[in-house]
Motif scaffolding. Structure first.
Motif, PDB file in Angstrom:
ATOM      1  N   ALA A 115      35.202  25.040  34.567  1.00  0.00           N
ATOM      2  CA  ALA A 115      35.337  26.332  35.244  1.00  0.00           C
ATOM      3  C   ALA A 115      36.781  26.828  35.182  1.00  0.00           C
ATOM      4  O   ALA A 115      37.034  28.019  34.942  1.00  0.00           O
ATOM      5  CB  ALA A 115      34.865  26.214  36.690  1.00  0.00           C
ATOM      6  N   LYS A 116      37.718  25.926  35.401  1.00  0.00           N
ATOM      7  CA  LYS A 116      39.129  26.305  35.312  1.00  0.00           C
ATOM      8  C   LYS A 116      39.472  26.773  33.902  1.00  0.00           C
ATOM      9  O   LYS A 116      40.163  27.801  33.720  1.00  0.00           O
ATOM     10  CB  LYS A 116      40.009  25.116  35.696  1.00  0.00           C
ATOM     11  CG  LYS A 116      41.500  25.389  35.570  1.00  0.00           C
ATOM     12  CD  LYS A 116      42.314  24.146  35.919  1.00  0.00           C
ATOM     13  CE  LYS A 116      43.817  24.412  35.746  1.00  0.00           C
ATOM     14  NZ  LYS A 116      44.623  23.199  36.055  1.00  0.00           N
ATOM     15  N   ALA A 117      38.994  26.054  32.908  1.00  0.00           N
ATOM     16  CA  ALA A 117      39.320  26.367  31.515  1.00  0.00           C
ATOM     17  C   ALA A 117      38.826  27.748  31.102  1.00  0.00           C
ATOM     18  O   ALA A 117      39.483  28.431  30.308  1.00  0.00           O
ATOM     19  CB  ALA A 117      38.730  25.303  30.600  1.00  0.00           C
ATOM     20  N   VAL A 118      37.680  28.168  31.618  1.00  0.00           N
ATOM     21  CA  VAL A 118      37.112  29.451  31.189  1.00  0.00           C
ATOM     22  C   VAL A 118      37.534  30.622  32.073  1.00  0.00           C
ATOM     23  O   VAL A 118      37.166  31.764  31.789  1.00  0.00           O
ATOM     24  CB  VAL A 118      35.567  29.395  31.103  1.00  0.00           C
ATOM     25  CG1 VAL A 118      35.137  28.303  30.124  1.00  0.00           C
ATOM     26  CG2 VAL A 118      34.930  29.183  32.464  1.00  0.00           C
ATOM     27  N   THR A 119      38.292  30.334  33.129  1.00  0.00           N
ATOM     28  CA  THR A 119      38.714  31.419  34.017  1.00  0.00           C
ATOM     29  C   THR A 119      40.214  31.722  33.923  1.00  0.00           C
ATOM     30  O   THR A 119      40.633  32.818  34.298  1.00  0.00           O
ATOM     31  CB  THR A 119      38.363  31.108  35.490  1.00  0.00           C
ATOM     32  OG1 THR A 119      38.858  29.817  35.834  1.00  0.00           O
ATOM     33  CG2 THR A 119      36.858  31.146  35.700  1.00  0.00           C
ATOM     34  N   VAL A 120      41.015  30.775  33.446  1.00  0.00           N
ATOM     35  CA  VAL A 120      42.442  31.066  33.306  1.00  0.00           C
ATOM     36  C   VAL A 120      42.679  31.951  32.083  1.00  0.00           C
ATOM     37  O   VAL A 120      41.893  31.938  31.129  1.00  0.00           O
ATOM     38  CB  VAL A 120      43.279  29.772  33.186  1.00  0.00           C
ATOM     39  CG1 VAL A 120      43.165  28.951  34.454  1.00  0.00           C
ATOM     40  CG2 VAL A 120      42.881  28.958  31.967  1.00  0.00           C
ATOM     41  N   LYS A 121      43.748  32.717  32.129  1.00  0.00           N
ATOM     42  CA  LYS A 121      44.036  33.662  31.047  1.00  0.00           C
ATOM     43  C   LYS A 121      44.350  32.947  29.743  1.00  0.00           C
ATOM     44  O   LYS A 121      43.897  33.352  28.667  1.00  0.00           O
ATOM     45  CB  LYS A 121      45.204  34.572  31.449  1.00  0.00           C
ATOM     46  CG  LYS A 121      45.493  35.670  30.432  1.00  0.00           C
ATOM     47  CD  LYS A 121      46.577  36.614  30.928  1.00  0.00           C
ATOM     48  CE  LYS A 121      46.830  37.724  29.910  1.00  0.00           C
ATOM     49  NZ  LYS A 121      47.891  38.665  30.377  1.00  0.00           N
ATOM     50  N   ARG A 122      45.147  31.895  29.839  1.00  0.00           N
ATOM     51  CA  ARG A 122      45.519  31.143  28.630  1.00  0.00           C
ATOM     52  C   ARG A 122      45.187  29.669  28.845  1.00  0.00           C
ATOM     53  O   ARG A 122      46.010  28.888  29.329  1.00  0.00           O
ATOM     54  CB  ARG A 122      47.009  31.322  28.322  1.00  0.00           C
ATOM     55  CG  ARG A 122      47.446  30.680  27.011  1.00  0.00           C
ATOM     56  CD  ARG A 122      48.869  31.062  26.647  1.00  0.00           C
ATOM     57  NE  ARG A 122      49.349  30.368  25.461  1.00  0.00           N
ATOM     58  CZ  ARG A 122      49.055  30.691  24.212  1.00  0.00           C
ATOM     59  NH1 ARG A 122      48.265  31.716  23.971  1.00  0.00           N
ATOM     60  NH2 ARG A 122      49.549  30.008  23.191  1.00  0.00           N
ATOM     61  N   PRO A 123      43.993  29.257  28.475  1.00  0.00           N
ATOM     62  CA  PRO A 123      43.584  27.862  28.705  1.00  0.00           C
ATOM     63  C   PRO A 123      44.319  26.895  27.790  1.00  0.00           C
ATOM     64  O   PRO A 123      44.829  27.272  26.728  1.00  0.00           O
ATOM     65  CB  PRO A 123      42.089  27.889  28.377  1.00  0.00           C
ATOM     66  CG  PRO A 123      41.945  29.001  27.399  1.00  0.00           C
ATOM     67  CD  PRO A 123      42.945  30.046  27.813  1.00  0.00           C
TER      68      PRO A 123
END
Length: 272
Positions: A231-239
């Motif tokens: 979830a974090k990976a797909v919601t941050v601007k630059r994963p």
């Protein structure tokens, strides 16, 4: 702005199921794909949309993707989570089973990407998460075919990242460590079936028993940890390009990188 649309494979249990719930709770429209719809009825009660898919069946993958595109007009996030561990001495594993391991863990994943990327490219936006394993960086005894698939997905993901970056599509690798799911029991059972007799029998039985012991205990990380990471990976601007997370993932990879192959071999033999 409308909700982002997510497609998750292998969503009937474990990491896939937890990721579906986590992303739904974060406001995504989530399609949960697996071979058996009946195992995902609990997800349906949460507003998640189960969809039938077999990643070894091209027709079922095409049908599922087309159904989502027809209803939603796009797929914004693809989470390639479907996979299993086929363990056994390389000498013993039948070629048919080796090919099936590759079909599920590599070719099914790659085909899903082929089917979803055109709509992402058209929209100039997309997130592709390939769930590999710390087993794509390190190795264990009797996991040759399984590790081959995970090492393959690592390389495929790196090349794909370069290809898709110009179109606004991120490619992200999530590398779980030991996670408390059915994976370990399935791998152990496969190992016992394949190498229970012959020259590898004694060591294979010991490794299988230790796997069952580890997956029965409480040391392994919970699938929810990986779900939150996804979830974090797909919601941050630059994963990040990679997320190495879960029980023993960072220590094992770190030690292998620092001390080399032979030391890693000795550690694996000591604890398996």
């Amino acid at each position: 702005m409308s909700q982002k649309v997510v497609l998750i494979t292998g969503a009937s249990s474990g990491i896939g199921k937890e990721a579906a719930i986590e992303l739904k709770n974060r406001g995504f429209t989530v399609y949960a794909a697996a071979r058996r719809i009946d195992k995902m009825q609990d997800l349906a009660t949460k507003g998640i949309r189960p969809i039938s898919m077999d990643v070894t069946n091209d027709e079922s993958m095409i049908q599922a993707v087309n159904e989502i595109l027809k209803k939603e007009g796009r797929i914004d996030v693809l989470i390639n989570n479907a996979g299993y561990g086929s363990y056994g001495a390389i000498e013993d594993v039948p070629q048919e089973e080796a090919r099936r391991q590759m079909e599920v863990n590599v070719f099914g994943l790659a085909r899903m990407i082929q089917l979803v990327v055109p709509s992402m490219r058209k929209n100039q936006f997309g997130k592709i998460v390939n769930v590999t394993s710390m087993g794509g960086k390190v190795w264990t005894r009797f996991g040759g075919w399984y590790h081959a698939t995970k090492f393959a997905v690592e390389g495929l993901s790196d090349c794909l990242r370069l290809e898709l970056e110009p179109f606004g599509i991120d490619v992200i690798v999530v590398e779980p460590g030991g996670i408390k799911t059915e994976w370990g029991f399935i791998a152990a059972e496969n190992l016992k079936q394949v190498s229970a007799k012959g020259p590898y029998a004694e060591v294979a039985s010991k490794v299988a028993d230790n796997m069952i012991k580890n997956y029965t205990g409480n040391q392994l990380s919970k699938p929810a940890l990986i779900a939150r990471t996804i979830a974090k990976a797909v919601t941050v601007k630059r994963p990040k390009t990679r997320y190495l997370v879960g029980y023993m993932a960072k220590p094992m990879v770190f030690m292998k990188n620092i001390f080399g192959d032979r030391t890693h071999d000795r550690i694996i033999k000591m604890f398996s």
